[in-house]
Structure formats: structure tokens, C-alpha cells
Scaffold this active site. Structure first.
Site, mmCIF file in Angstrom:
data_model
loop_
_atom_site.group_PDB
_atom_site.id
_atom_site.type_symbol
_atom_site.label_atom_id
_atom_site.label_comp_id
_atom_site.label_asym_id
_atom_site.label_seq_id
_atom_site.Cartn_x
_atom_site.Cartn_y
_atom_site.Cartn_z
ATOM 1 N N GLU A 1 -19.850 9.353 93.063
ATOM 2 C CA GLU A 1 -18.798 10.127 92.396
ATOM 3 C C GLU A 1 -19.107 11.609 92.535
ATOM 4 O O GLU A 1 -20.221 12.034 92.229
ATOM 5 C CB GLU A 1 -18.729 9.743 90.919
ATOM 6 C CG GLU A 1 -17.552 10.394 90.196
ATOM 7 C CD GLU A 1 -17.556 10.072 88.708
ATOM 8 O OE1 GLU A 1 -16.570 9.517 88.230
ATOM 9 O OE2 GLU A 1 -18.563 10.367 88.036
ATOM 10 N N TYR B 1 -11.259 15.798 92.095
ATOM 11 C CA TYR B 1 -12.098 14.644 91.784
ATOM 12 C C TYR B 1 -12.173 13.788 93.033
ATOM 13 O O TYR B 1 -11.156 13.566 93.706
ATOM 14 C CB TYR B 1 -11.476 13.825 90.645
ATOM 15 C CG TYR B 1 -12.232 12.544 90.391
ATOM 16 C CD1 TYR B 1 -13.272 12.515 89.462
ATOM 17 C CD2 TYR B 1 -11.946 11.379 91.094
ATOM 18 C CE1 TYR B 1 -13.992 11.362 89.246
ATOM 19 C CE2 TYR B 1 -12.672 10.222 90.889
ATOM 20 C CZ TYR B 1 -13.691 10.215 89.957
ATOM 21 O OH TYR B 1 -14.415 9.072 89.757
#
Lengths: 291, 391
Positions: free
Chosen positions: B197, B109
Site C-alpha cells: 500500500e 492512493y
């Protein structure tokens, strides 16, 4: 007595000639705020609302001895106005303007580093010490000099709590809007420090919201040692649907943001009294102070 | 402004972030044709919706050939995905993104944000990417590592590499991952984004870092200085009511309930909303009248409430301040009611600037209202009126 501003505060207005600038300067002047000048690039030497206009904040500070500035300029000019006021040593800089880009606030934070100026806002209703000084756009209808320091992220709830604390006979020492934006000048923690040292302030009300970490920082500060005054908190946004963005931009913090319940628990653990809704705040403070 | 996957990837690729080859398609035929333009062994066909959680909801399909892409796209386009972020109504899929599927040896992530606490661009990363990330972040926040950058987005090479090593990325892959992150940071700074993101950020068998999914949030306050984003602004799905409200200086969100809220200020709006739900009521909207709104503008937003058949009662909670005095709102109500056949009952609570005068106006103009002394009383009464359908 009050925090940050008082009878001796001399205020200039950046953006004094605009519609908002004129309206709010006039109304704060009627309230008794001591204005000494205005800033509008290109209009130096003119007069507006009977106040001298300067091209630059630095000139205005030098000529008038101003120690506070109220910023009411359009959003695209707000960053430059804040930086100019901070660099000119404008003292207490209150930025009412909303919709300032987040990236610009990084520049403003750089300017604040090593400076003596204190920034309130942006997207703030300002600071009010009832009977002494109003720098901002808040209603003064129900404001009364008194014992409560009020710190909020929201202008409308500040007005509501001013009315409520006056209603129960407590009044306000100073009310400060830290602003609804994610990155802003002074925060809850700074305000708590100021109110702790202020002999007039007998209790502090914090009004928080979902998102951001103001409430957590306040709780950390209050946990560190005895505060000596009751603190009451109201945190709104408990039921705001998660998938929709509501309220201030500051509430859009995808990371490090806790639920209302998390914030309440952390504050309660630090000794803060939690109000269950907007109507419960002043009665809770009255009870804490009067038993 | 939220940018969906294909929009975010388009921008990130321009700043040098490695992404799989991909194309957007609005029909099954188009999806097949676009797939033929991509040289790869297998494809991912990904629903383009605003909400997250689409993978678990069946919004991503894999296909071995352009023909199979067509079948997958057929199933996805026009379907409604219900994910943990869409609410029960779900979100309809209008387009799919067809891309080369990548075999990830590891998936992480990564995100770049402006940290509100420090006012610095900050990289966030975790060793676990994809759908498991959110569970991990909720249960174990320490698993999310963060690295603060200078305000210009700079960081020393050694610092970035040691940060990546701390996530368990091999030395061989760290260089490529560092380059990807630097590109993402540049995109954040140049586009006034508050969030980039990348989840998952895949490391391939050949030690190359590549962005498999991406989202961006551009600061709405900065959009006026980014004319190059106008195309995305036009593409953004906007509710008509919300658009009309925004044009009239009112922040408005349409929701499912039957109690219309007419409130000034974001904080008071949230406080009122909380109290209505606590009292067992269902708000039909969130509202925050900005201080700059004139009465005729507020009236246009009240038009939306009065004509909505779901709304059984309008709960007014105004604290008159600097420019939005209570009489401004009373005048707006009277404008809207005078031009509407439908006149839902009003529970009226006003305090602050010109509150008494506004009540006199409400009475003189014969508006169907009942006065309440405080917020609690107003909220409780509105909940009852919503059930009864009358005052």
C-alpha cells in the site's frame, strides 16, 4: 443422493503414508469411504493400509479409475499436489492441508481453468455425505443422512451444525467445507447451485465469517431468481476487534470486505434467514421447513 | 507479517519504487545525526508504529533543520500514540523515520493486492490520497479504481497509462507513476506479499511519482521460503503469550476482558466470542486450537490463562472433531490445573468426539467446573461467574 460425492466415489489419497494421511484414511475407510489407492512419490508399488501406492496421480487414476482425491501433504508440497490432481483429471480434489501460500493459489486457479476437476479447499475439513462418503477429517459422531446441505468456511462450526441438525431430526445431505483461506476452490455460490439441483436437499445452511466476499456472491446469486429451498445463514466475527486479526486468513481482506451487519443485510435482502448465533441455526431451519 | 513504513520502503526501494531519502533512528541524538546525512530543505519525522492513523494522532512532525529534527524526535520517541486503529491503550513509539519532506503537487492512493475474488494481482488507486482516502473509500467505493493484472503481474503499457489517466494524472506524470506501480507489483510478486500500500503516492511539481508512505503485508504462510526476511521476522513485535501459543499449535490473541476462552477452531472461536460479547461479557482472549495440537501443547496455552490474574472464569467450548477429541482438551486442562496454584472456575461445554468421556475426566480429576448443555447456557453462565468470581 448427495452432491459431488456418493457411493460410487472412488478415492485416492495424496500423502497417504504420513501421520495425518494414515490416521484420516483409516478413519474414513472405517466410515465406509471407498478408497482405491494412495500416492507417494518414490513409494510406487508398495502397499499402505492394504491400498496400492503409486508414484503419480495420473497413474493412480489410470489404474484404479479413481474419481476423487484427498490431499494430506505438508504445506510446502500442497500446491504441487493440487495441480497434479487437477491436471490428472482427479475429479473431486479435496485439499485438507492448511497454510498454503496465497501466491501459490494463483497457480492452482490457473490449473483449474478449463479443467473438469472441482477443488474443495485448501484448509478445508472436506466433504461428507453421511452414510455414503467421507473425504476429509471431520467428525462423524453426530452425522446422520438427511435433508440439509451445509456449507462452511470453518470445520469446527460445521461439526457443531451437523450435531444440531441431527439433534432436531433433519440430518444432512452433504456438508462441504470451502476452506478458511482467502483463495480457494469451490465457493458458497457453487455449493448453492449444486444443492439447488439435488432432490434430497430440502434446505441449505451457510456459515460465513467477517472478511472476503463469499457471502456477497451468494447473496447476488440468490437475488437473481427463486431458489425454491430455505437458506439459513450464520455469519460470525461480529464483535472481533477491528485492529486485531482473528480467525482464518480469509478474514484478512483489507478491501472489498464488509462488516458482518453488511453481509447479513445483503443476505436477508436476498431472502436468506439470518441466525442470530450458533445455537439458533438448526431451530431456524426446522421452523422454515416445518412451519 | 506486517511490515512497517521503513521496512516496506527498504524493500520497495530495492525493487525500484522511488522513495524520499530517509533513515531510521531510535533516539533523538541518532535522529539528528541521520538528518545530517540527508540533503534536503526540510524534514519529516515519522513515528514508527504498527497501526495506521498516526498522522491525525500527531505522530508525524516536520522540521526545518537537523537540530529541529532532534527536538521533534525527542517528543515522539517514547510517547504513546492513540489512533483510530490502536484501541484506547495506544501504541508506544520506539523509533522514528527521518526523511526528506516532499512537496506534493498531487497526492493519490495506490495499492497492489491479490484479489481473492479473481485470484489475480490487482492495482487499486484513487485520486485522493493521504488521511482522506479512508473516508472517501467508505463513503464512495466507486472512487477506488481497480485494474486486474495477469497472474504474473503483467499489464500492457497502454492499459496502465489509460488507467492512470482515468485518475486524473497528467500525461507528463503518468510515465513515472506507471514505473512506480510496476516496481510495486514486482515487489509484491517476489516477496509473496498480499498487500503493498502506497498512501500517499505523491506527484511532485516536476511530474515525478514518489512513495511518501508505504505498508506491506507478507503472507505468513510463505515466510518459510523467504530467509531474506528473517531480520524483519525477528524485529516484529510479538506478544509473549501469543508467541508461546503459536509454538504450541494454538492461535491466540490477548485481549482486555476477564473471561478466558478455550475453544477449538477459528469459526467456533469467533462464534463463541460473538456470543460472549452479546451476553454482556468481556473475553480475555480469542483462541483457536488447531487440529494438530497435542494435549501437552494445549496445556501450555491453558497455563497462560490460569496465571492471568485478570481472568475470573474459563469458558470451555469444544466441539471434538477428527484429531482434537474432547478428551484431549480435558486432559490438557487437567495438566495445567495440576501444576497451578491458581485454579479459576471453569464453565464446560463439550460436544462431538468423546464429549461424555471428557466430562467424566473433568469430574474424576476434581477440576472446578460446571457443565453446560449448550453454547448459550455456557456463555450466560460464564458471564455471571465472571461477575461473582466463583461458581
Amino acid at each position: 443422493m448427495a452432491v459431488l460425492v456418493g457411493k460410487d466415489t472412488k478415492v485416492i489419497v495424496q500423502g497417504i503414508t504420513g501421520r495425518s494421511g494414515t490416521f484420516y484414511t483409516d478413519s474414513a475407510m472405517r466410515y465406509g469411504t471407498h478408497f482405491v489407492g494412495g500416492v507417494r512419490p518414490g513409494k510406487g508399488g508398495a502397499k499402505h493400509l492394504d491400498l496400492p501406492i503409486f508414484d503419480k496421480v495420473a497413474e493412480a487414476v489410470k489404474e484404479t479409475g479413481a474419481n476423487a482425491s484427498m490431499i494430506l501433504v505438508p504445506a510446502q508440497n500442497a500446491t504441487a499436489a493440487m495441480v497434479e490432481a487437477i491436471e490428472a483429471g482427479g475429479g473431486v480434489v479435496v485439499c485438507v492441508t492448511e497454510r498454503v501460500p496465497v501466491h501459490d493459489m494463483m497457480r492452482v486457479k490457473d490449473a483449474l481453468k478449463g479443467s473438469d476437476s472441482r477443488l474443495i479447499g485448501p484448509n478445508s475439513q472436506g466433504i461428507l455425505s453421511p452414510g455414503l462418503c467421507k473425504i476429509g477429517v471431520m467428525s462423524t459422531t453426530h452425522a446422520q443422512p438427511g435433508a440439509i446441505g451445509i456449507v462452511t468456511r470453518s470445520a469446527s462450526l460445521a461439526s457443531e451444525l451437523v450435531a444440531q441438525t441431527s439433534g432436531v431430526g433433519l440430518g444432512q445431505s452433504t456438508t462441504i467445507g470451502v476452506g478458511g483461506d482467502p483463495i480457494h476452490g469451490i465457493g458458497f455460490r457453487d455449493c448453492l447451485e449444486l444443492f439447488k439441483e439435488d432432490p434430497v436437499t430440502k434446505g441449505v445452511i451457510l456459515v460465513g465469517e467477517i472478511g472476503g466476499t463469499e457471502e456477497e456472491e451468494a447473496a447476488d446469486y440468490l437475488s437473481a431468481g427463486p431458489y425454491g429451498k430455505p437458506v439459513v445463514a450464520l455469519i460470525v466475527g461480529r464483535h472481533a476487534p477491528k485492529e486485531r486479526r482473528m480467525g482464518h486468513a480469509g478474514t484478512l481482506s483489507i478491501f472489498g470486505s464488509k462488516t458482518v451487519e453488511d453481509k447479513e443485510t445483503k443476505l436477508a435482502d436476498a431472502g436468506v434467514l439470518i441466525a442470530k448465533n450458533a445455537d439458533a441455526v438448526a431451530p431456524l431451519m426446522a421452523k422454515a421447513l416445518r412451519g | 507479517m506486517y511490515l512497517s513504513e521503513y521496512q516496506a520502503k527498504e524493500i520497495l526501494a530495492q525493487y525500484g519504487v522511488a522513495i524520499p531519502q530517509g533513515r531510521i533512528a531510535a533516539s533523538a541524538e541518532e535522529a539528528e545525526a541521520r538528518a545530517r546525512e540527508i540533503a534536503c530543505e526540510k524534514f519529516a519525522v515519522k513515528s514508527q508504529i504498527g497501526a495506521g492513523g498516526r498522522g491525525l494522532a500527531g505522530g508525524i512532525k516536520f522540521a526545518a533543520s537537523p537540530g529541529a529534527v532532534r527536538i521533534a524526535a525527542q517528543e515522539l520517541i517514547g510517547s504513546t500514540l492513540v489512533t483510530e486503529q490502536t484501541g484506547p491503550k495506544g501504541e508506544k513509539v520506539g523509533q522514528v523515520y527521518v526523511e526528506a519532506a516532499v512537496d506534493a503537487a498531487a497526492s493519490l492512493y495506490a495499492a497492489v493486492i491479490i484479489d481473492p475474488k479473481t485470484a489475480q494481482p490487482t492495482i487499486l488507486a484513487a485520486a485522493v490520497g493521504g488521511v482522506e482516502f479512508e473516508t472517501l473509500a467508505a463513503e464512495n467505493p466507486e472512487a477506488v479504481h481497480s485494474l486486474a493484472l495477469s497472474r504474473q503481474g503483467e499489464v500492457a503499457d497502454a492499459t496502465l497509462l489509460s488507467f492512470l489517466n482515468g485518475l486524473g494524472i497528467s500525461m507528463a506524470a503518468a510515465g513515472s507513476a506507471a514505473e512506480l506501480l510496476r516496481s510495486a507489483v514486482r515487489a509484491l510478486i517476489k516477496t509473496d506479499a498480499v498487500l503493498v500500500e502506497i498512501n500517499p503516492l505523491a506527484i511532485t511539481g516536476a511530474d515525478q511519482a514518489i512513495a511518501l508512505d508505504a505498508k506491506m503485508v507478507i503472507d505468513g504462510n510463505a515466510i518459510p521460503r523467504h530467509p531474506e526476511l528473517d531480520g524483519f521476522v525477528r524485529e516484529a513485535p510479538v506478544d509473549d503469550a501469543e508467541r508461546i501459543a503459536r509454538e504450541n499449535e494454538v492461535n491466540f490473541l490477548k485481549l482486555d476482558g476477564n473471561i478466558g476462552l478455550l475453544v477449538n477452531g477459528a469459526g467456533l472461536g469467533l462464534a463463541t466470542y460473538d456470543m460472549v460479547v452479546d451476553a454482556g461479557g468481556r473475553p480475555a482472549n480469542f483462541m483457536d486450537i488447531r487440529t494438530t495440537a497435542y494435549s501437552f501443547q494445549i496445556a501450555r496455552v491453558i497455563d497462560l490463562l490460569v496465571k492471568d490474574p485478570a481472568i475470573k472464569v474459563i469458558l470451555v467450548n469444544i466441539h471434538g472433531g477428527g484429531m482434537t477429541a474432547c478428551d484431549t482438551v480435558a486432559e490438557a486442562i487437567s495438566f495445567a490445573y495440576s501444576r497451578s496454584e491458581r485454579k479459576p472456575p471453569i464453565v464446560y461445554r463439550a460436544a462431538g468426539q468423546n464429549a461424555d468421556w471428557s466430562r467424566t475426566m473433568m469430574k474424576d480429576r476434581r477440576l472446578p467446573f460446571e457443565n453446560a448443555a449448550n453454547i448459550t447456557q455456557a456463555v450466560n453462565r460464564a458471564v455471571v461467574v465472571a461477575k461473582q468470581g466463583r461458581l
